[in-house]
Motif scaffolding. Structure first.
Motif, mmCIF file in Angstrom:
data_model
loop_
_atom_site.group_PDB
_atom_site.id
_atom_site.type_symbol
_atom_site.label_atom_id
_atom_site.label_comp_id
_atom_site.label_asym_id
_atom_site.label_seq_id
_atom_site.Cartn_x
_atom_site.Cartn_y
_atom_site.Cartn_z
ATOM 1 N N GLY A 226 32.982 45.190 36.240
ATOM 2 C CA GLY A 226 33.954 46.179 35.781
ATOM 3 C C GLY A 226 35.312 46.001 36.435
ATOM 4 N N THR A 227 35.297 45.724 37.728
ATOM 5 C CA THR A 227 36.556 45.533 38.450
ATOM 6 C C THR A 227 37.295 44.300 37.944
ATOM 7 O OG1 THR A 227 35.517 46.480 40.429
ATOM 8 C CG2 THR A 227 37.609 45.346 40.727
ATOM 9 N N SER A 228 36.583 43.198 37.818
ATOM 10 C CA SER A 228 37.231 41.950 37.406
ATOM 11 C C SER A 228 37.740 42.028 35.965
ATOM 12 C CB SER A 228 36.252 40.774 37.557
ATOM 13 O OG SER A 228 35.075 40.988 36.803
ATOM 14 N N LEU A 229 36.941 42.599 35.066
ATOM 15 C CA LEU A 229 37.375 42.699 33.669
ATOM 16 C C LEU A 229 38.564 43.649 33.523
ATOM 17 C CD1 LEU A 229 33.961 42.755 31.755
ATOM 18 C CD2 LEU A 229 35.644 40.904 31.836
ATOM 19 N N SER A 230 38.524 44.783 34.227
ATOM 20 C CA SER A 230 39.621 45.746 34.135
ATOM 21 C C SER A 230 40.908 45.144 34.677
ATOM 22 C CB SER A 230 39.268 47.021 34.916
ATOM 23 O OG SER A 230 38.112 47.631 34.387
ATOM 24 N N TYR A 231 40.798 44.452 35.807
ATOM 25 C CA TYR A 231 42.000 43.833 36.372
ATOM 26 C C TYR A 231 42.511 42.724 35.449
ATOM 27 C CZ TYR A 231 45.252 41.468 39.434
ATOM 28 O OH TYR A 231 46.397 40.900 39.950
ATOM 29 N N GLY A 232 41.591 41.942 34.902
ATOM 30 C CA GLY A 232 41.997 40.866 34.000
ATOM 31 C C GLY A 232 42.737 41.397 32.785
ATOM 32 N N LEU A 233 42.232 42.471 32.193
ATOM 33 C CA LEU A 233 42.894 43.055 31.029
ATOM 34 C C LEU A 233 44.258 43.631 31.403
ATOM 35 C CD1 LEU A 233 39.799 44.730 29.355
ATOM 36 C CD2 LEU A 233 41.152 42.841 28.442
ATOM 37 N N TRP A 234 44.354 44.217 32.611
ATOM 38 C CA TRP A 234 45.652 44.721 33.059
ATOM 39 C C TRP A 234 46.634 43.570 33.270
ATOM 40 C CZ3 TRP A 234 48.175 43.674 37.706
ATOM 41 C CH2 TRP A 234 49.348 44.419 37.934
ATOM 42 N N ALA A 235 46.183 42.518 33.937
ATOM 43 C CA ALA A 235 47.067 41.405 34.278
ATOM 44 C C ALA A 235 47.501 40.618 33.037
ATOM 45 C CB ALA A 235 46.375 40.470 35.273
ATOM 46 N N PHE A 236 46.578 40.405 32.103
ATOM 47 C CA PHE A 236 46.900 39.604 30.927
ATOM 48 C C PHE A 236 47.644 40.394 29.857
ATOM 49 C CE2 PHE A 236 43.518 36.963 32.732
ATOM 50 C CZ PHE A 236 44.071 35.703 32.583
ATOM 51 N N VAL A 250 47.743 34.391 36.526
ATOM 52 C CA VAL A 250 47.159 33.494 37.528
ATOM 53 C C VAL A 250 46.585 34.273 38.707
ATOM 54 C CG1 VAL A 250 47.691 31.645 39.172
ATOM 55 C CG2 VAL A 250 48.636 31.569 36.868
ATOM 56 N N SER A 251 47.145 35.452 38.989
ATOM 57 C CA SER A 251 46.657 36.247 40.114
ATOM 58 C C SER A 251 45.205 36.675 39.926
ATOM 59 C CB SER A 251 47.534 37.482 40.311
ATOM 60 O OG SER A 251 47.313 38.449 39.282
ATOM 61 N N PHE A 252 44.708 36.580 38.691
ATOM 62 C CA PHE A 252 43.314 36.940 38.426
ATOM 63 C C PHE A 252 42.345 36.025 39.174
ATOM 64 C CE2 PHE A 252 39.433 36.339 35.864
ATOM 65 C CZ PHE A 252 38.942 37.635 35.886
ATOM 66 N N LEU A 253 42.718 34.765 39.355
ATOM 67 C CA LEU A 253 41.808 33.811 39.988
ATOM 68 C C LEU A 253 41.528 34.165 41.459
ATOM 69 C CD1 LEU A 253 40.109 31.287 39.766
ATOM 70 C CD2 LEU A 253 42.145 29.922 40.279
ATOM 71 N N VAL A 283 37.907 33.304 54.108
ATOM 72 C CA VAL A 283 38.054 33.092 52.670
ATOM 73 C C VAL A 283 38.623 34.345 52.010
ATOM 74 C CG1 VAL A 283 36.833 32.604 50.517
ATOM 75 C CG2 VAL A 283 36.190 31.400 52.617
ATOM 76 N N LEU A 284 38.138 35.514 52.418
ATOM 77 C CA LEU A 284 38.649 36.765 51.881
ATOM 78 C C LEU A 284 40.127 36.948 52.230
ATOM 79 C CD1 LEU A 284 35.875 39.496 52.345
ATOM 80 C CD2 LEU A 284 37.044 38.854 50.230
ATOM 81 N N LEU A 285 40.486 36.591 53.444
ATOM 82 C CA LEU A 285 41.874 36.730 53.874
ATOM 83 C C LEU A 285 42.793 35.824 53.059
ATOM 84 C CD1 LEU A 285 41.526 36.943 57.766
ATOM 85 C CD2 LEU A 285 42.310 38.749 56.214
ATOM 86 N N VAL A 286 42.375 34.573 52.860
ATOM 87 C CA VAL A 286 43.195 33.633 52.091
ATOM 88 C C VAL A 286 43.297 34.087 50.640
ATOM 89 C CG1 VAL A 286 43.360 31.269 51.234
ATOM 90 C CG2 VAL A 286 42.709 31.689 53.615
ATOM 91 N N ALA A 287 42.161 34.493 50.060
ATOM 92 C CA ALA A 287 42.171 34.956 48.674
ATOM 93 C C ALA A 287 43.049 36.193 48.524
ATOM 94 C CB ALA A 287 40.751 35.250 48.208
ATOM 95 N N GLY A 288 42.935 37.117 49.470
ATOM 96 C CA GLY A 288 43.735 38.338 49.403
ATOM 97 C C GLY A 288 45.225 38.059 49.552
ATOM 98 N N ALA A 289 45.576 37.179 50.483
ATOM 99 C CA ALA A 289 46.982 36.848 50.687
ATOM 100 C C ALA A 289 47.564 36.137 49.469
ATOM 101 C CB ALA A 289 47.136 35.984 51.933
ATOM 102 N N THR A 290 46.785 35.219 48.877
ATOM 103 C CA THR A 290 47.245 34.501 47.685
ATOM 104 C C THR A 290 47.436 35.456 46.525
ATOM 105 O OG1 THR A 290 46.029 32.541 48.422
ATOM 106 C CG2 THR A 290 46.740 32.603 46.121
ATOM 107 N N TRP A 291 46.464 36.348 46.340
ATOM 108 C CA TRP A 291 46.567 37.333 45.263
ATOM 109 C C TRP A 291 47.791 38.219 45.450
ATOM 110 C CZ3 TRP A 291 45.835 42.703 46.281
ATOM 111 C CH2 TRP A 291 45.968 43.511 45.154
ATOM 112 N N ALA A 292 48.007 38.713 46.671
ATOM 113 C CA ALA A 292 49.145 39.596 46.930
ATOM 114 C C ALA A 292 50.468 38.874 46.690
ATOM 115 C CB ALA A 292 49.075 40.114 48.370
ATOM 116 N N ALA A 293 50.543 37.605 47.087
ATOM 117 C CA ALA A 293 51.778 36.840 46.900
ATOM 118 C C ALA A 293 52.070 36.634 45.413
ATOM 119 C CB ALA A 293 51.669 35.501 47.616
ATOM 120 N N LEU A 294 51.054 36.244 44.645
ATOM 121 C CA LEU A 294 51.249 36.034 43.209
ATOM 122 C C LEU A 294 51.634 37.336 42.505
ATOM 123 C CD1 LEU A 294 48.239 33.657 42.463
ATOM 124 C CD2 LEU A 294 50.674 33.064 42.365
ATOM 125 N N LEU A 295 50.971 38.414 42.902
ATOM 126 C CA LEU A 295 51.267 39.706 42.282
ATOM 127 C C LEU A 295 52.693 40.151 42.610
ATOM 128 C CD1 LEU A 295 49.773 41.871 40.612
ATOM 129 C CD2 LEU A 295 49.313 43.077 42.742
#
Length: 301
Positions: A226-236, A250-253, A283-295
């Motif tokens: 639910g979280t991934s699909l909702s975020y994907g629909l918001w982002a796209f 791209v921030s969805f990845l 891994v969580l830290l890198v993923a979170g930082a990458t997501w925040a930067a792209l967003l």
């Protein structure tokens, strides 16, 4: 009996201010950052007035949460004294009397609602709803399976919505769904870890006995989807202007990578303290930082 009363009287002589501060759970105040999520997603986090209003709302919800902690600790004190970790809470440890704790809770509840009222009727009503829902949780609904999980998740959704009303920005349905499913994901992982923990005491959270491990695993999976699909629909399908839609897409990845990584941690028995687990895993830290930067670049570049 006399020795017990004397020991309690000695402990109660400890500084009241320090005990009230511990009762207020400062380590949990970071949850109020949820009130900045709506202004950030709406692209106004770089504007002073909306951010200031959201920060004021965050203070209001911190005060309301302190009131809930006070009532909860008074009601749960007998059970907390039998728990290896919770026995150190001020009321359970006789460092604070129930009367003082409840008075503090009443004062912070009034202060929180007063601050929310300054920000407008919608924010006040959301604050009042948050207080009512969490009090209902403390006074018995936390012992009803499924209801307890939904109410905890609802608290995050109400915070997110209040951040939007306080800042004066529209809150999309996709944003609220991301908040709801994301909160369910964290709560389900927490319950799964608590159930598997040898430290957790069933008497301090009896509802754990009502949850089969397989059902909690299913809830984690459903919430993750639910979280991934909702975020994907918001982002796209972002409806705002002046954004770089490709970066939002791209921030969805990294967002999905973070969810899957945390789901893996939960499956190994971690997740009882999400606020610590998130910052312990590289891994969580890198993923979170990458997501925040792209967003951030997608919304504000």
């Amino acid at each position: 009996m006399t020795d017990l009363r004397e020991s309690q009287a000695v402990v109660l002589r400890k500084p009241v201010g320090r005990s009230l501060f511990r009762l207020s759970r400062p380590q949990q105040w970071h949850k109020a950052m949820m009130l900045l999520a709506a202004p950030a997603a709406a692209g106004v986090i770089d504007q002073a007035v909306p951010v200031l209003r959201a920060c004021v709302a965050a203070v209001a919800f911190i005060m309301l949460s302190i009131a809930i902690y006070a009532v909860n600790d008074v009601r749960d004190a007998p059970d907390d004294r039998r728990h290896p970790g919770k026995q150190h809470r001020p009321v359970a440890a006789y460092a604070l009397s129930p009367a003082v704790a409840l008075a503090w809770g009443f004062a912070t509840a009034v202060a929180g609602l007063a601050i929310a009222a300054v920000l407008g009727v919608p924010t006040f009503l959301l604050g009042l709803g948050y207080l009512a829902a969490q009090l209902a949780y403390v006074y018995g609904l936390k012992h009803i399976a499924v209801v307890d999980v939904v109410l905890v998740a609802l608290g995050f959704v109400l915070r997110a919505a209040a951040g939007g009303t306080a800042a004066g920005v529209p809150v999309s349905n996709w944003f609220l769904l991301v908040s709801l499913f994301g909160a369910l994901f964290l709560v389900a992982g927490k319950r799964r870890a608590e159930q598997a923990s040898t430290v957790s005491d069933a008497r301090s959270r009896p509802v754990l006995a009502a949850y089969p491990a397989a059902w909690l695993d299913q809830l984690v999976t459903v919430a993750l989807l639910g979280t991934s699909l909702s975020y994907g629909l918001w982002a796209f399908q972002y409806l705002g202007d002046d954004v770089i839609r490709q970066l939002l897409a791209v921030s969805f990845l990294p967002f999905l990578t973070g969810l899957l990584r945390y789901g893996l941690l939960v499956s190994t028995g971690r997740g009882e303290l999400p606020e610590y687990e998130i910052f312990r895993d590289r891994v969580l830290l890198v993923a979170g930082a990458t997501w925040a930067a792209l967003l951030a670049m997608g919304l504000y570049a």
